[in-house]
Design an enzyme around this catalytic site. Structure first.
Site, mmCIF file in Angstrom:
data_model
loop_
_atom_site.group_PDB
_atom_site.id
_atom_site.type_symbol
_atom_site.label_atom_id
_atom_site.label_comp_id
_atom_site.label_asym_id
_atom_site.label_seq_id
_atom_site.Cartn_x
_atom_site.Cartn_y
_atom_site.Cartn_z
ATOM 1 N N GLY A 48 -1.842 -10.722 1.747
ATOM 2 C CA GLY A 48 -2.667 -9.414 2.362
ATOM 3 C C GLY A 48 -3.196 -8.673 1.130
ATOM 4 O O GLY A 48 -4.283 -9.624 0.658
ATOM 5 N N PHE A 49 -2.983 -7.804 0.486
ATOM 6 C CA PHE A 49 -3.455 -7.168 -0.352
ATOM 7 C C PHE A 49 -5.239 -6.901 -0.120
ATOM 8 O O PHE A 49 -6.131 -7.135 -1.148
ATOM 9 C CB PHE A 49 -3.483 -7.545 -1.983
ATOM 10 C CG PHE A 49 -2.005 -7.684 -2.269
ATOM 11 C CD1 PHE A 49 -1.291 -6.695 -2.873
ATOM 12 C CD2 PHE A 49 -1.103 -8.975 -1.836
ATOM 13 C CE1 PHE A 49 -0.122 -6.824 -3.196
ATOM 14 C CE2 PHE A 49 0.189 -9.039 -2.179
ATOM 15 C CZ PHE A 49 0.875 -8.067 -2.880
ATOM 16 N N HIS A 50 -5.410 -6.193 0.920
ATOM 17 C CA HIS A 50 -6.857 -5.792 1.247
ATOM 18 C C HIS A 50 -6.802 -4.890 2.419
ATOM 19 O O HIS A 50 -5.871 -4.539 3.141
ATOM 20 C CB HIS A 50 -7.783 -7.206 1.386
ATOM 21 C CG HIS A 50 -7.003 -8.094 2.578
ATOM 22 N ND1 HIS A 50 -6.390 -9.136 2.717
ATOM 23 C CD2 HIS A 50 -6.885 -7.846 4.154
ATOM 24 C CE1 HIS A 50 -6.079 -9.618 3.788
ATOM 25 N NE2 HIS A 50 -6.448 -8.706 4.630
ATOM 26 N N ALA A 51 -7.902 -4.258 2.562
ATOM 27 C CA ALA A 51 -8.267 -3.360 3.765
ATOM 28 C C ALA A 51 -9.478 -4.103 4.509
ATOM 29 O O ALA A 51 -10.100 -5.092 4.096
ATOM 30 C CB ALA A 51 -8.330 -2.268 3.427
ATOM 31 N N ARG A 96 -3.024 -3.479 3.453
ATOM 32 C CA ARG A 96 -2.139 -3.927 3.996
ATOM 33 C C ARG A 96 -1.562 -5.166 3.202
ATOM 34 O O ARG A 96 -2.218 -5.632 2.331
ATOM 35 C CB ARG A 96 -2.157 -4.665 5.439
ATOM 36 C CG ARG A 96 -2.861 -5.930 5.491
ATOM 37 C CD ARG A 96 -4.352 -5.853 5.489
ATOM 38 N NE ARG A 96 -4.954 -4.928 6.275
ATOM 39 C CZ ARG A 96 -5.454 -4.728 7.435
ATOM 40 N NH1 ARG A 96 -5.463 -5.784 8.232
ATOM 41 N NH2 ARG A 96 -6.149 -3.478 7.777
#
Ligand code: T46
Length: 131
Positions: A48-51, A96
């Site tokens: 993840g580590f993004h929106a 997230r």
């Protein structure tokens, strides 16, 4: 209000086992345009580590379990997904991260749009600037 929006799906179970039906604009709050699933994750990794700018998604742990962290730039919450009759609804601009995958984890994601890399915000600083 909690950042963690859990959907509970009706379990149709009898002596033959269990069935869950997912329908766009019914128990899934958007039309489903894409389905993908994550599996075979090593235990010590995080994803993840993004929106997303516009994408709506429902994350369902079909087998095993994993933790999902949701962050709106002000608050951060985590939820352990452990069962196929529960979905985590992530709407709009939410950062997230997913971690704590069990070896047997199968994480299925229902998405409101086709894949579009331009919809991703992959830098946390940019996410904070945009919200
Ligand atoms: C999300 C979380 C929960 C595609 O080509 N098509 C697709 O539909 C997807 C989802 C990904 N990809 C490609 C893009 C990358 O080259 O597959 C590779 C891995 O994707 P990514 O690093 O974005 O995977 P995750 O697990 O970090 O994030 C994914 C979704 O991309 C994202 O939308 O919300 O799962």
């Amino acid at each position: 209000m909690s950042l963690v929006k859990l959907l509970n799906f009706q379990l149709l179970a009898d002596g033959r086992g269990s069935l869950i039906a997912l329908e766009g604009q019914a128990n899934i709050p958007f039309e489903i345009k894409r389905v993908y699933y994550l599996f075979g994750m090593p235990q010590d990794i995080a994803r993840g580590f993004h929106a997303h700018r516009n994408l709506k998604q429902v994350l369902i742990c079909m087998a095993g379990s994993c933790t999902v962290i949701v962050d709106n730039g002000k608050e951060r919450e985590s939820v352990l997904l452990t069962k196929p009759d529960q979905g985590l609804f992530i709407d709009g601009m939410i950062w997230r991260e997913m971690n704590n995958f069990t070896a047997d984890c199968v994480l299925t994601v229902l998405a409101s749009e086709h894949y579009d890399e331009a919809d991703y915000i992959r830098e946390y600083e940019t996410f904070l600037e945009l919200i």
